[in-house]
Design an enzyme around this catalytic site. Sequence first.
Site, PDB file in Angstrom:
ATOM      1  N   HIS A  68       0.783  -1.672  -0.046  1.00  0.00           N
ATOM      2  CA  HIS A  68      -0.123  -0.127  -0.175  1.00  0.00           C
ATOM      3  C   HIS A  68       0.991   0.935  -0.214  1.00  0.00           C
ATOM      4  O   HIS A  68       1.891   0.736   0.951  1.00  0.00           O
ATOM      5  CB  HIS A  68      -1.021  -0.002   1.542  1.00  0.00           C
ATOM      6  CG  HIS A  68      -2.491  -1.014   1.089  1.00  0.00           C
ATOM      7  ND1 HIS A  68      -3.740  -0.833   1.865  1.00  0.00           N
ATOM      8  CD2 HIS A  68      -2.674  -1.745   0.226  1.00  0.00           C
ATOM      9  CE1 HIS A  68      -3.947  -1.734   1.242  1.00  0.00           C
ATOM     10  NE2 HIS A  68      -3.858  -1.953   0.488  1.00  0.00           N
ATOM     11  N   TYR A 197      -8.842   5.619   7.625  1.00  0.00           N
ATOM     12  CA  TYR A 197      -9.384   6.060   8.611  1.00  0.00           C
ATOM     13  C   TYR A 197     -10.463   7.058   8.811  1.00  0.00           C
ATOM     14  O   TYR A 197     -10.581   8.027   8.643  1.00  0.00           O
ATOM     15  CB  TYR A 197      -8.086   6.560   9.406  1.00  0.00           C
ATOM     16  CG  TYR A 197      -6.732   5.474   9.743  1.00  0.00           C
ATOM     17  CD1 TYR A 197      -6.342   5.001   8.578  1.00  0.00           C
ATOM     18  CD2 TYR A 197      -6.487   5.329  10.888  1.00  0.00           C
ATOM     19  CE1 TYR A 197      -5.438   3.817   9.113  1.00  0.00           C
ATOM     20  CE2 TYR A 197      -5.772   3.852  11.391  1.00  0.00           C
ATOM     21  CZ  TYR A 197      -5.435   3.128   9.916  1.00  0.00           C
ATOM     22  OH  TYR A 197      -4.305   2.352  10.100  1.00  0.00           O
ATOM     23  N   PRO A 289      -4.254   1.197  18.780  1.00  0.00           N
ATOM     24  CA  PRO A 289      -4.021   0.215  17.284  1.00  0.00           C
ATOM     25  C   PRO A 289      -3.771   1.163  16.667  1.00  0.00           C
ATOM     26  O   PRO A 289      -3.687   0.876  15.412  1.00  0.00           O
ATOM     27  CB  PRO A 289      -5.130  -0.842  17.091  1.00  0.00           C
ATOM     28  CG  PRO A 289      -6.128  -1.101  18.732  1.00  0.00           C
ATOM     29  CD  PRO A 289      -5.021  -0.082  19.639  1.00  0.00           C
ATOM     30  N   LYS A 293       1.414   0.102  14.716  1.00  0.00           N
ATOM     31  CA  LYS A 293       2.593  -0.188  15.548  1.00  0.00           C
ATOM     32  C   LYS A 293       2.858  -1.328  16.470  1.00  0.00           C
ATOM     33  O   LYS A 293       4.241  -1.363  16.562  1.00  0.00           O
ATOM     34  CB  LYS A 293       2.946   1.163  16.267  1.00  0.00           C
ATOM     35  CG  LYS A 293       3.097   2.408  15.607  1.00  0.00           C
ATOM     36  CD  LYS A 293       4.081   2.659  14.806  1.00  0.00           C
ATOM     37  CE  LYS A 293       4.045   3.580  13.371  1.00  0.00           C
ATOM     38  NZ  LYS A 293       4.564   2.862  12.091  1.00  0.00           N
ATOM     39  N   TYR A 381       3.873   6.702   9.903  1.00  0.00           N
ATOM     40  CA  TYR A 381       2.928   5.524   9.854  1.00  0.00           C
ATOM     41  C   TYR A 381       4.022   4.021   9.724  1.00  0.00           C
ATOM     42  O   TYR A 381       4.022   3.428   9.402  1.00  0.00           O
ATOM     43  CB  TYR A 381       1.485   5.627   9.316  1.00  0.00           C
ATOM     44  CG  TYR A 381       1.350   4.887   8.407  1.00  0.00           C
ATOM     45  CD1 TYR A 381       0.160   5.116   9.194  1.00  0.00           C
ATOM     46  CD2 TYR A 381       1.184   4.113   7.701  1.00  0.00           C
ATOM     47  CE1 TYR A 381      -1.255   3.701   8.976  1.00  0.00           C
ATOM     48  CE2 TYR A 381      -0.156   3.310   7.805  1.00  0.00           C
ATOM     49  CZ  TYR A 381      -1.219   3.367   8.717  1.00  0.00           C
ATOM     50  OH  TYR A 381      -1.967   2.074   8.315  1.00  0.00           O
TER      51      TYR A 381
HETATM   52  P1  FAD Z   1       0.921 -11.352  22.198  1.00  0.00           P
HETATM   53  O1  FAD Z   1       0.830 -11.543  20.442  1.00  0.00           O
HETATM   54  O2  FAD Z   1       0.112 -11.185  22.511  1.00  0.00           O
HETATM   55  O3  FAD Z   1       1.518 -13.195  22.402  1.00  0.00           O
HETATM   56  C1  FAD Z   1       1.914 -13.405  23.264  1.00  0.00           C
HETATM   57  C2  FAD Z   1       1.927 -14.661  23.520  1.00  0.00           C
HETATM   58  O4  FAD Z   1       2.009 -15.118  24.940  1.00  0.00           O
HETATM   59  C3  FAD Z   1       0.608 -15.620  23.566  1.00  0.00           C
HETATM   60  O5  FAD Z   1       0.522 -16.690  22.724  1.00  0.00           O
HETATM   61  C4  FAD Z   1       0.026 -15.460  24.935  1.00  0.00           C
HETATM   62  O6  FAD Z   1      -1.203 -17.083  24.592  1.00  0.00           O
HETATM   63  C5  FAD Z   1       1.387 -16.137  25.100  1.00  0.00           C
HETATM   64  N1  FAD Z   1       1.741 -15.645  26.821  1.00  0.00           N
HETATM   65  C6  FAD Z   1       0.934 -15.178  27.312  1.00  0.00           C
HETATM   66  N2  FAD Z   1       1.013 -15.716  28.792  1.00  0.00           N
HETATM   67  C7  FAD Z   1       1.668 -16.240  29.133  1.00  0.00           C
HETATM   68  C8  FAD Z   1       2.089 -17.544  29.773  1.00  0.00           C
HETATM   69  N3  FAD Z   1       1.764 -17.003  31.486  1.00  0.00           N
HETATM   70  N4  FAD Z   1       2.997 -18.068  30.154  1.00  0.00           N
HETATM   71  C9  FAD Z   1       3.503 -18.594  28.545  1.00  0.00           C
HETATM   72  N5  FAD Z   1       2.388 -18.265  28.104  1.00  0.00           N
HETATM   73  C10 FAD Z   1       1.883 -17.440  27.686  1.00  0.00           C
HETATM   74  N6  FAD Z   1      -0.219  -4.453  15.846  1.00  0.00           N
HETATM   75  C11 FAD Z   1       0.117  -3.332  13.775  1.00  0.00           C
HETATM   76  O7  FAD Z   1       1.669  -3.764  13.797  1.00  0.00           O
HETATM   77  N7  FAD Z   1      -0.504  -2.903  13.294  1.00  0.00           N
HETATM   78  C12 FAD Z   1      -1.783  -3.441  13.473  1.00  0.00           C
HETATM   79  O8  FAD Z   1      -2.252  -3.029  11.994  1.00  0.00           O
HETATM   80  C13 FAD Z   1      -2.139  -3.710  14.865  1.00  0.00           C
HETATM   81  N8  FAD Z   1      -3.211  -4.089  14.359  1.00  0.00           N
HETATM   82  C14 FAD Z   1      -3.983  -4.640  15.819  1.00  0.00           C
HETATM   83  C15 FAD Z   1      -5.608  -4.083  15.725  1.00  0.00           C
HETATM   84  C16 FAD Z   1      -5.887  -5.210  16.882  1.00  0.00           C
HETATM   85  C17 FAD Z   1      -7.475  -5.455  17.663  1.00  0.00           C
HETATM   86  C18 FAD Z   1      -4.883  -5.586  18.367  1.00  0.00           C
HETATM   87  C19 FAD Z   1      -6.172  -5.558  19.289  1.00  0.00           C
HETATM   88  C20 FAD Z   1      -3.411  -5.489  18.251  1.00  0.00           C
HETATM   89  C21 FAD Z   1      -3.330  -4.548  17.312  1.00  0.00           C
HETATM   90  N9  FAD Z   1      -1.968  -4.607  16.855  1.00  0.00           N
HETATM   91  C22 FAD Z   1      -1.361  -4.131  15.859  1.00  0.00           C
HETATM   92  C23 FAD Z   1      -1.091  -4.961  18.099  1.00  0.00           C
HETATM   93  C24 FAD Z   1      -0.702  -7.009  17.885  1.00  0.00           C
HETATM   94  O9  FAD Z   1      -1.320  -7.109  18.010  1.00  0.00           O
HETATM   95  C25 FAD Z   1       0.021  -7.015  18.941  1.00  0.00           C
HETATM   96  O10 FAD Z   1       1.518  -5.800  18.866  1.00  0.00           O
HETATM   97  C26 FAD Z   1       1.224  -8.080  19.139  1.00  0.00           C
HETATM   98  O11 FAD Z   1       0.816  -9.458  18.871  1.00  0.00           O
HETATM   99  C27 FAD Z   1       2.262  -8.409  19.793  1.00  0.00           C
HETATM  100  O12 FAD Z   1       3.191  -9.507  19.810  1.00  0.00           O
HETATM  101  P2  FAD Z   1       3.914 -10.819  20.927  1.00  0.00           P
HETATM  102  O13 FAD Z   1       4.425 -11.297  20.302  1.00  0.00           O
HETATM  103  O14 FAD Z   1       4.569  -9.331  21.554  1.00  0.00           O
HETATM  104  O15 FAD Z   1       2.309 -10.686  21.877  1.00  0.00           O
HETATM  105  C1  PHB Z   2      -6.133  -4.107  11.224  1.00  0.00           C
HETATM  106  O1  PHB Z   2      -5.992  -4.488   9.690  1.00  0.00           O
HETATM  107  O2  PHB Z   2      -6.083  -4.871  11.813  1.00  0.00           O
HETATM  108  C2  PHB Z   2      -5.784  -2.665  11.202  1.00  0.00           C
HETATM  109  C3  PHB Z   2      -5.122  -2.024  10.224  1.00  0.00           C
HETATM  110  C4  PHB Z   2      -4.765  -0.390  10.417  1.00  0.00           C
HETATM  111  C5  PHB Z   2      -4.310   0.070  12.511  1.00  0.00           C
HETATM  112  C6  PHB Z   2      -4.241  -1.484  13.060  1.00  0.00           C
HETATM  113  C7  PHB Z   2      -5.058  -2.559  13.159  1.00  0.00           C
HETATM  114  O3  PHB Z   2      -4.355   0.953  12.672  1.00  0.00           O
END
Ligand code: FAD
Ligand code: PHB
Length: 398
Positions: A68, A197, A289, A293, A381
């Site tokens: 994009h 957005y 979100p 980031k 962004y």
């Molecule tokens: P997580 O994905 O949370 O993974 C953590 C893992 O640890 C999980 O599998 C969990 O089950 C496990 N865990 C937890 N506790 C324990 C325990 N006690 N013992 C063992 N395992 C455990 N980010 C972007 O960059 N772009 C986007 O467009 C974007 N959109 C988003 C939209 C939404 C609605 C949401 C909620 C988030 C969004 N994010 C986005 C953020 C992104 O999803 C998170 O930042 C990302 O998942 C972080 O990854 P992580 O591996 O650090 O944590």
């Molecule tokens: C998504 O597609 O889930 C998404 C895209 C952009 C954002 C957050 C989430 O800023």
Amino acid sequence: MAIVGAGPAGLLLGLLLHNAGIDAVILERRSRAYVLGRVRAGVLEQGTAELLERAGVGERMRRDGLVHQGFELLVRGRRHRVDLRGLTGGSTVLIYGQTQITRDLLEARGAAGLPTIFEAQDVAVQEFAGAHPYVSWRQDGREHRLNCDFIAGCDGSHGVCRPSVPREAIREYERLYPFGWLGLLADTPPVSDELIYVNSERGFALCSMRSRTRSRFYLQVPLTEEVSHWSDARFWEELRQRLDEAGRERLVAAPSVEKSIAPLRSFVVEPLRFGRLFLVGDAGHTVPPTGAKGLNLAAGDVHCLADGLIEHYSERSAAGIDDYSRRRLRCIWRAQRFSWWLTRLLHRFPEDGAIGEKLQQAELDYLLHSEAGMRTIAENYVGLPPTFGEEANLLLRK
Ligand code: FAD
Ligand code: PHB
């Protein structure tokens, strides 16, 4: 290495370390199916995509990801395009779902025969202040223990690693927002070629996508809302009302594949290292979100920590791991600021009153009609480079 959590941060770190000949075991609380089914992020910065390539999982992303070059801001019924490529001298983002990334990483892990322990109960991180840390857990009614050199806490915002740090050694910064995002995933074509957005009188909305046939939508909802109150029909109707005429015309309602509410939060802990325990990704920081980031920051943490650990094992130098917390916190605070600012700019904050609304509209009016304003949005962004400002700092210090 012991890695707690099989989210994108833990899986990516595990693969990068394996590629460098460093052994790592991943412990995950949930089942494999649960981890694979979680729907979250969708927008990857170029640096994140490059790191996935380096880890050896770029093939499907290259094939199925959508490049994009911009996105749209729909403010009070008028569209304004943020030309990411034009405003940043060529940077773009890639649309590729976190679910797909998790699948690619898990498949690569499986193909390399690397150990991932799912459904590990009562995971506990122990003795990380000293030279001999270990991780313990229960499975099938038995106690297990893994001795390791380091522990990577990649266990997200509700994990066990951060709460295991003594309170006096850690400082938390937090802001909660009075609303959440209600997300819906459906097999229907996107309403536009690029993300939209929306700042509307009825609240924020986002039209995103996973492919040309699968779309992801979000609505700002009060924190008191529950998913069960939102039938698909109610969701589509509310989204229609927040869109413009062109958006409504292209919106094709379809049954939801997934629907959930995520609260919005800005959260950082300092530092990110405690002896032989590192906090990585959402375990150390959460962004709202709006700026897309979270996953990108997690990938940045992984990049920095993997390189530090590789340096430690291959060159016997602790310089990289010693600098991990300082280097990452600088990037994290920059991304926090952008995510907070964009959230403030695009959502309704009824508690700010009529003047808050007027000031928000005035700020948007300025930004949307100023090239400097649009560039500010665009360069944040697509992601500021980790070294951003360092040359200037060096000059200042001279
Ligand atoms: P997580 O994905 O949370 O993974 C953590 C893992 O640890 C999980 O599998 C969990 O089950 C496990 N865990 C937890 N506790 C324990 C325990 N006690 N013992 C063992 N395992 C455990 N980010 C972007 O960059 N772009 C986007 O467009 C974007 N959109 C988003 C939209 C939404 C609605 C949401 C909620 C988030 C969004 N994010 C986005 C953020 C992104 O999803 C998170 O930042 C990302 O998942 C972080 O990854 P992580 O591996 O650090 O944590
Ligand atoms: C998504 O597609 O889930 C998404 C895209 C952009 C954002 C957050 C989430 O800023």
